[in-house]
Design a protein around this motif. Structure first.
Motif, short mmCIF file in Angstrom:
data_model
loop_
_atom_site.label_atom_id
_atom_site.label_comp_id
_atom_site.label_asym_id
_atom_site.label_seq_id
_atom_site.Cartn_x
_atom_site.Cartn_y
_atom_site.Cartn_z
N LYS A 125 0.86 -1.19 0.00
CA LYS A 125 0.00 0.00 0.00
C LYS A 125 0.89 1.23 0.00
O LYS A 125 1.72 1.40 0.90
N ILE A 126 0.72 2.07 -1.01
CA ILE A 126 1.42 3.36 -1.05
C ILE A 126 0.42 4.42 -0.63
O ILE A 126 -0.61 4.60 -1.27
N THR A 127 0.72 5.10 0.48
CA THR A 127 -0.13 6.18 0.96
C THR A 127 0.54 7.50 0.62
O THR A 127 1.70 7.74 0.99
N ILE A 128 -0.19 8.34 -0.09
CA ILE A 128 0.31 9.65 -0.51
C ILE A 128 -0.48 10.69 0.26
O ILE A 128 -1.71 10.74 0.17
N THR A 129 0.21 11.52 1.04
CA THR A 129 -0.44 12.53 1.87
C THR A 129 0.07 13.91 1.48
O THR A 129 1.28 14.12 1.40
N MET A 170 20.81 -2.10 -7.56
CA MET A 170 20.36 -1.44 -8.78
C MET A 170 19.55 -2.32 -9.72
O MET A 170 19.33 -1.96 -10.85
N GLN A 171 19.08 -3.46 -9.30
CA GLN A 171 18.37 -4.37 -10.20
C GLN A 171 16.87 -4.24 -9.99
O GLN A 171 16.32 -4.75 -9.03
N VAL A 172 16.19 -3.54 -10.89
CA VAL A 172 14.75 -3.36 -10.78
C VAL A 172 14.06 -4.65 -11.20
O VAL A 172 14.31 -5.19 -12.27
N VAL A 173 13.22 -5.17 -10.32
CA VAL A 173 12.50 -6.40 -10.59
C VAL A 173 11.12 -6.08 -11.16
O VAL A 173 10.67 -6.68 -12.12
N HIS A 174 10.44 -5.11 -10.55
CA HIS A 174 9.12 -4.69 -10.99
C HIS A 174 9.02 -3.17 -10.85
O HIS A 174 9.62 -2.59 -9.95
N SER A 175 8.24 -2.54 -11.72
CA SER A 175 7.99 -1.11 -11.58
C SER A 175 6.67 -0.79 -12.22
O SER A 175 6.12 -1.57 -13.00
N GLY A 176 6.16 0.36 -11.89
CA GLY A 176 4.90 0.82 -12.46
C GLY A 176 4.65 2.25 -12.08
O GLY A 176 5.44 2.88 -11.37
N LYS A 177 3.54 2.77 -12.54
CA LYS A 177 3.17 4.15 -12.22
C LYS A 177 1.83 4.16 -11.49
O LYS A 177 0.99 3.29 -11.71
N VAL A 178 1.67 5.14 -10.62
CA VAL A 178 0.43 5.34 -9.89
C VAL A 178 -0.04 6.76 -10.17
O VAL A 178 0.70 7.71 -9.96
N VAL A 236 -2.75 0.33 -4.04
CA VAL A 236 -2.10 -0.98 -3.89
C VAL A 236 -1.30 -1.28 -5.15
O VAL A 236 -1.83 -1.15 -6.26
N VAL A 237 -0.04 -1.63 -4.97
CA VAL A 237 0.85 -1.95 -6.09
C VAL A 237 1.54 -3.29 -5.83
O VAL A 237 1.46 -3.82 -4.72
N GLY A 238 2.23 -3.78 -6.81
CA GLY A 238 2.97 -5.04 -6.66
C GLY A 238 2.14 -6.20 -7.17
O GLY A 238 1.50 -6.11 -8.21
#
Length: 175
Positions: free
Chosen positions: A35-39, A63-71, A85-87
């Motif tokens: 859970k990413i909470t943005i306040t 430095m090894q990115v396994v997963h990424s995305g945008k919110v 919720v991400v991942g």
């Protein structure tokens, strides 16, 4: 053990927590979600528009990115917060992993229009939550197995001490 810290930038606070906490680690066959909470904090002087975006990453090693995305988030008035919720993908590698937040910039910080957050383009983000990932069989062999052996050694020691005590008592009573 997991560790977390908030990341603050331009009056925004980003916090990450697992949806389901690891017990005590995540395994490579699990797909953890976060859970990413943005306040938009009370100290902020900026309202953020609904066109705002951040980039999140899950990386192992430095430095090894396994997963990424945008919110996408917003609009956020001062004092408002949103949770996303991400991942939900398997880590694939064992070791130390980090969930990071990356922001490229913020437009219109001083203008009368709401500001827009642009997602970053870096390979890894600002670390916000870290956790351990193990292969289930390695964890069993490296952590669980030795713990069982320690318990067995303690039990054997207790039995031997009890047996020795009984022998001492019998020897004293036979005198």
């Amino acid at each position: 053990m997991p560790a977390k810290r908030p990341y603050e930038l331009h009056g925004l606070r980003f916090e990450v927590e697992p949806v389901e906490p690891p017990e005590p680690v995540y395994f490579t066959d699990e797909a953890p979600e976060f859970k990413i909470t943005i306040t938009n904090t009370e100290q902020s002087e900026t309202v953020y528009s609904g066109d705002s975006e951040i980039r999140w990453t899950v990386d192992t090693d430095p430095m090894q990115v396994v997963h990424s995305g945008k919110v996408e988030f917003g609009p956020l008035e001062i004092g408002d917060e949103e949770t996303h919720v991400v991942g939900g993908e398997k880590p694939m590698y064992d070791g130390h992993s980090v969930v990071g937040i990356d922001i490229d910039g913020v437009s219109s910080l001083t203008g009368s229009e709401p500001a827009t957050v642009e997602p970053g383009r870096r390979q890894n983000g600002e670390p916000v939550y870290s956790f351990s990932v193990w292969d289930r069989f390695d964890y069993e062999a490296s952590i669980k197995g030795p713990k069982r052996l320690q318990k067995g050694a303690i039990l054997t020691s207790v039995v031997l001490i009890g047996f020795a005590f009984v022998q001492v008592v019998l020897a004293i009573s036979g005198l």
